[in-house]
Design an enzyme around this catalytic site. Sequence first.
Site, mmCIF file in Angstrom:
data_model
loop_
_atom_site.group_PDB
_atom_site.id
_atom_site.type_symbol
_atom_site.label_atom_id
_atom_site.label_comp_id
_atom_site.label_asym_id
_atom_site.label_seq_id
_atom_site.Cartn_x
_atom_site.Cartn_y
_atom_site.Cartn_z
ATOM 1 N N TYR A 72 0.948 -1.205 -0.079
ATOM 2 C CA TYR A 72 0.109 -0.121 -0.025
ATOM 3 C C TYR A 72 0.880 1.141 0.150
ATOM 4 C CZ TYR A 72 -4.442 -2.686 0.155
ATOM 5 O OH TYR A 72 -5.281 -3.066 -0.304
ATOM 6 N N GLN A 106 -15.228 1.940 -7.542
ATOM 7 C CA GLN A 106 -14.442 0.941 -6.936
ATOM 8 C C GLN A 106 -12.930 1.144 -6.654
ATOM 9 O OE1 GLN A 106 -15.505 -3.064 -9.171
ATOM 10 N NE2 GLN A 106 -15.771 -1.433 -10.707
ATOM 11 N N HIS A 124 -15.039 0.867 -2.227
ATOM 12 C CA HIS A 124 -13.928 0.007 -1.524
ATOM 13 C C HIS A 124 -12.984 0.912 -0.674
ATOM 14 C CE1 HIS A 124 -14.808 -3.159 -5.094
ATOM 15 N NE2 HIS A 124 -15.650 -3.111 -4.113
ATOM 16 N N CYS A 136 -9.726 -1.340 17.436
ATOM 17 C CA CYS A 136 -9.713 -1.287 18.689
ATOM 18 C C CYS A 136 -10.379 -0.376 19.723
ATOM 19 C CB CYS A 136 -8.191 -0.884 19.186
ATOM 20 S SG CYS A 136 -7.975 0.831 18.423
ATOM 21 N N THR A 201 -14.231 -1.185 -15.640
ATOM 22 C CA THR A 201 -14.283 -2.125 -14.804
ATOM 23 C C THR A 201 -14.449 -3.261 -15.368
ATOM 24 O OG1 THR A 201 -15.384 -3.060 -12.832
ATOM 25 C CG2 THR A 201 -16.722 -1.854 -14.272
ATOM 26 N N SER A 202 -13.713 -4.595 -14.992
ATOM 27 C CA SER A 202 -13.866 -5.819 -15.601
ATOM 28 C C SER A 202 -15.058 -6.328 -15.052
ATOM 29 C CB SER A 202 -12.677 -6.856 -14.956
ATOM 30 O OG SER A 202 -12.699 -6.689 -13.724
ATOM 31 N N ASN A 226 -15.020 0.884 -22.229
ATOM 32 C CA ASN A 226 -14.116 -0.052 -22.074
ATOM 33 C C ASN A 226 -13.539 -0.803 -23.406
ATOM 34 O OD1 ASN A 226 -12.494 -2.562 -21.070
ATOM 35 N ND2 ASN A 226 -13.841 -2.549 -19.043
HETATM 36 C C1 BV8 Z 1 -18.209 -9.031 0.130
HETATM 37 C C2 BV8 Z 1 -10.102 -2.462 -2.761
HETATM 38 C C3 BV8 Z 1 -19.542 -10.172 1.467
HETATM 39 C C4 BV8 Z 1 -8.766 -2.940 -2.266
HETATM 40 C C5 BV8 Z 1 -10.928 -4.319 -4.005
HETATM 41 C C6 BV8 Z 1 -15.937 -16.445 -2.551
HETATM 42 C C7 BV8 Z 1 -15.221 -16.011 -1.069
HETATM 43 C C8 BV8 Z 1 -15.481 -14.725 -0.678
HETATM 44 C C9 BV8 Z 1 -15.985 -13.829 -1.205
HETATM 45 C C10 BV8 Z 1 -16.614 -14.000 -2.697
HETATM 46 C C11 BV8 Z 1 -16.506 -15.247 -3.124
HETATM 47 N N1 BV8 Z 1 -17.015 -15.311 -4.347
HETATM 48 C C12 BV8 Z 1 -17.339 -13.936 -4.720
HETATM 49 C C13 BV8 Z 1 -17.008 -13.090 -3.677
HETATM 50 C C14 BV8 Z 1 -17.218 -11.848 -3.333
HETATM 51 C C15 BV8 Z 1 -15.696 -11.211 -3.625
HETATM 52 C C16 BV8 Z 1 -15.624 -11.070 -5.089
HETATM 53 O O1 BV8 Z 1 -16.149 -10.376 -5.885
HETATM 54 N N2 BV8 Z 1 -14.651 -11.920 -5.622
HETATM 55 C C17 BV8 Z 1 -14.650 -12.148 -6.838
HETATM 56 C C18 BV8 Z 1 -13.093 -12.003 -7.314
HETATM 57 C C19 BV8 Z 1 -15.030 -13.288 -7.490
HETATM 58 N N3 BV8 Z 1 -15.956 -9.765 -3.035
HETATM 59 C C20 BV8 Z 1 -15.920 -9.351 -2.089
HETATM 60 O O2 BV8 Z 1 -15.118 -10.253 -1.148
HETATM 61 C C21 BV8 Z 1 -16.346 -8.029 -1.475
HETATM 62 N N4 BV8 Z 1 -16.977 -8.232 -0.239
HETATM 63 O O3 BV8 Z 1 -18.750 -9.631 -1.066
HETATM 64 O O4 BV8 Z 1 -18.483 -9.300 1.326
HETATM 65 C C22 BV8 Z 1 -18.781 -11.626 1.581
HETATM 66 C C23 BV8 Z 1 -18.012 -11.463 2.515
HETATM 67 C C24 BV8 Z 1 -17.439 -12.880 2.883
HETATM 68 C C25 BV8 Z 1 -17.777 -13.863 1.876
HETATM 69 C C26 BV8 Z 1 -18.636 -13.698 0.917
HETATM 70 C C27 BV8 Z 1 -19.212 -12.348 0.633
HETATM 71 C C28 BV8 Z 1 -15.214 -7.281 -1.330
HETATM 72 C C29 BV8 Z 1 -14.715 -6.852 -2.907
HETATM 73 C C30 BV8 Z 1 -13.749 -5.641 -2.800
HETATM 74 C C31 BV8 Z 1 -12.319 -5.851 -2.776
HETATM 75 N N5 BV8 Z 1 -11.312 -4.830 -2.880
HETATM 76 N N6 BV8 Z 1 -10.309 -3.113 -3.896
HETATM 77 C C32 BV8 Z 1 -7.531 -2.353 -3.059
HETATM 78 O O5 BV8 Z 1 -7.754 -1.608 -4.071
HETATM 79 O O6 BV8 Z 1 -6.410 -2.687 -2.775
HETATM 80 S S1 BV8 Z 1 -11.353 -5.165 -5.434
HETATM 81 C C33 BV8 Z 1 -10.472 -4.106 -6.581
HETATM 82 O O7 BV8 Z 1 -10.836 -5.296 -7.838
HETATM 83 C C34 BV8 Z 1 -11.103 -2.976 -7.127
HETATM 84 O O8 BV8 Z 1 -11.383 -2.103 -6.307
HETATM 85 C C35 BV8 Z 1 -12.151 -3.480 -8.161
HETATM 86 O O9 BV8 Z 1 -13.387 -3.417 -7.805
HETATM 87 C C36 BV8 Z 1 -11.750 -4.998 -8.428
HETATM 88 C C37 BV8 Z 1 -11.624 -5.115 -10.059
HETATM 89 O O10 BV8 Z 1 -10.879 -4.387 -10.462
HETATM 90 P P1 BV8 Z 1 -11.229 -3.263 -11.647
HETATM 91 O O11 BV8 Z 1 -11.452 -2.012 -11.007
HETATM 92 O O12 BV8 Z 1 -12.526 -3.996 -12.363
HETATM 93 O O13 BV8 Z 1 -9.944 -3.255 -12.501
HETATM 94 P P2 BV8 Z 1 -9.731 -4.639 -12.935
HETATM 95 O O14 BV8 Z 1 -8.108 -4.358 -13.101
HETATM 96 O O15 BV8 Z 1 -10.182 -5.918 -12.753
HETATM 97 O O16 BV8 Z 1 -10.148 -4.155 -14.645
HETATM 98 C C38 BV8 Z 1 -9.667 -3.225 -15.276
HETATM 99 C C39 BV8 Z 1 -10.628 -2.781 -16.305
HETATM 100 O O17 BV8 Z 1 -10.372 -1.656 -17.035
HETATM 101 C C40 BV8 Z 1 -10.769 -3.879 -17.551
HETATM 102 O O18 BV8 Z 1 -11.950 -4.335 -18.044
HETATM 103 C C41 BV8 Z 1 -9.841 -3.346 -18.766
HETATM 104 O O19 BV8 Z 1 -10.201 -3.628 -19.758
HETATM 105 C C42 BV8 Z 1 -10.271 -1.733 -18.330
HETATM 106 N N7 BV8 Z 1 -9.357 -0.892 -18.983
HETATM 107 C C43 BV8 Z 1 -8.029 -0.983 -19.030
HETATM 108 N N8 BV8 Z 1 -7.593 0.303 -19.731
HETATM 109 C C44 BV8 Z 1 -8.711 1.296 -19.584
HETATM 110 C C45 BV8 Z 1 -9.914 0.447 -19.281
HETATM 111 N N9 BV8 Z 1 -10.938 0.895 -19.256
HETATM 112 C C46 BV8 Z 1 -11.183 2.226 -19.617
HETATM 113 N N10 BV8 Z 1 -10.005 2.958 -20.237
HETATM 114 C C47 BV8 Z 1 -8.901 2.397 -20.242
HETATM 115 N N11 BV8 Z 1 -7.729 3.153 -20.519
#
Ligand code: BV8
Length: 262
Positions: A72, A106, A124, A136, A201-202, A226
């Site tokens: 971070y 996000q 997020h 705490c 976003t993906s 996107n």
């Molecule tokens: C939750 C902050 C309830 C931190 C982030 C199984 C077990 C446990 C949980 C889960 C499970 N199945 C599903 C879940 C829920 C899980 C989840 O969704 N998992 C996924 C992977 C399957 N979600 C969670 O855990 C959430 N909490 O559900 O709580 C719960 C609790 C326990 C158990 C069940 C449920 C919390 C999710 C939040 C995580 N934190 N970020 C940090 O940043 O350090 S997520 C992080 O990745 C981002 O914030 C964002 O949200 C996410 C995806 O990233 P994107 O923003 O979409 O970026 P990415 O790189 O993926 O894509 C970029 C896109 O941009 C692409 O499409 C690309 O084509 C495009 N691009 C590229 N260049 C450009 C462009 N677009 C435009 N212009 C350009 N130039």
Amino acid sequence: MDDDTKANIEKAASLLRGVQRVAVLSGAGISKESGVPTFREAQHGLWARYDPQQLATPDAFRRDPDLVWRWYMYRRRLIEAVAPNPGHMAIAHLEALFPQVTVITQNIDGMHAKAGSTTIVELHGSIYRWKCSELCGGETMFVDLGTLDYNEEHAPPCPHCEEGGYVRPDVVWFGEMLPRAALEQALDEAAQCDVMLVVGTSAMVEPAASLPRIAKKSGKRLIEVNPEGTPISHLADAVLRAPSGVALPMLLAALNEEGATQ
Ligand code: BV8
């Protein structure tokens, strides 16, 4: 600009003209043209070998607080060194064209606020806020890094607690609940907006990825910006297959040509 893009820009502009309420759902892609790697892209240098999804978890922090802290600190330096790009600016300028614009992001990089957007929902959290890892105070105990004598190598102990907590970023990790108020506002916006712009976003991470589906089910129009397809592309009424820093200024120009509220 090729004819296809011009037609899609005009289509998106026609969906927006005259509406009252615009929701923007943004992901890491909108910050890419500012120089911030997207969440899923292989990261740079020493972090290339780490999967961000494995670092952004409570377990990773419990296992190795210093490693996650260093990650971070690296990302914060990256983000502090860059500026909003034309995509962020165009979204901020939408506020002059529509009565209500809500940015649901996000991203944790604070770029929308820097660009001038005023109604922002940080789903997020934010890399600019820090808190105790052990809650705490029985609730979120924020920590002002400016008051700490800390370094970028080691997660500092929480200055407030006896629970042996460390200072961590106030971001939502995988497996953690989203801030209730933010999620409620985002869900409300998805159901109440007239048009949702889904930018950079993906659409893979829940519950954020459900917001476009909720908007669509509520009869709203969707515009995806996107360069790549995503799991919600098929729901979009208009798709701008281009970088947001290119497509959004073009969309804004098209809206300004004829005046959006006509
Ligand atoms: C939750 C902050 C309830 C931190 C982030 C199984 C077990 C446990 C949980 C889960 C499970 N199945 C599903 C879940 C829920 C899980 C989840 O969704 N998992 C996924 C992977 C399957 N979600 C969670 O855990 C959430 N909490 O559900 O709580 C719960 C609790 C326990 C158990 C069940 C449920 C919390 C999710 C939040 C995580 N934190 N970020 C940090 O940043 O350090 S997520 C992080 O990745 C981002 O914030 C964002 O949200 C996410 C995806 O990233 P994107 O923003 O979409 O970026 P990415 O790189 O993926 O894509 C970029 C896109 O941009 C692409 O499409 C690309 O084509 C495009 N691009 C590229 N260049 C450009 C462009 N677009 C435009 N212009 C350009 N130039």
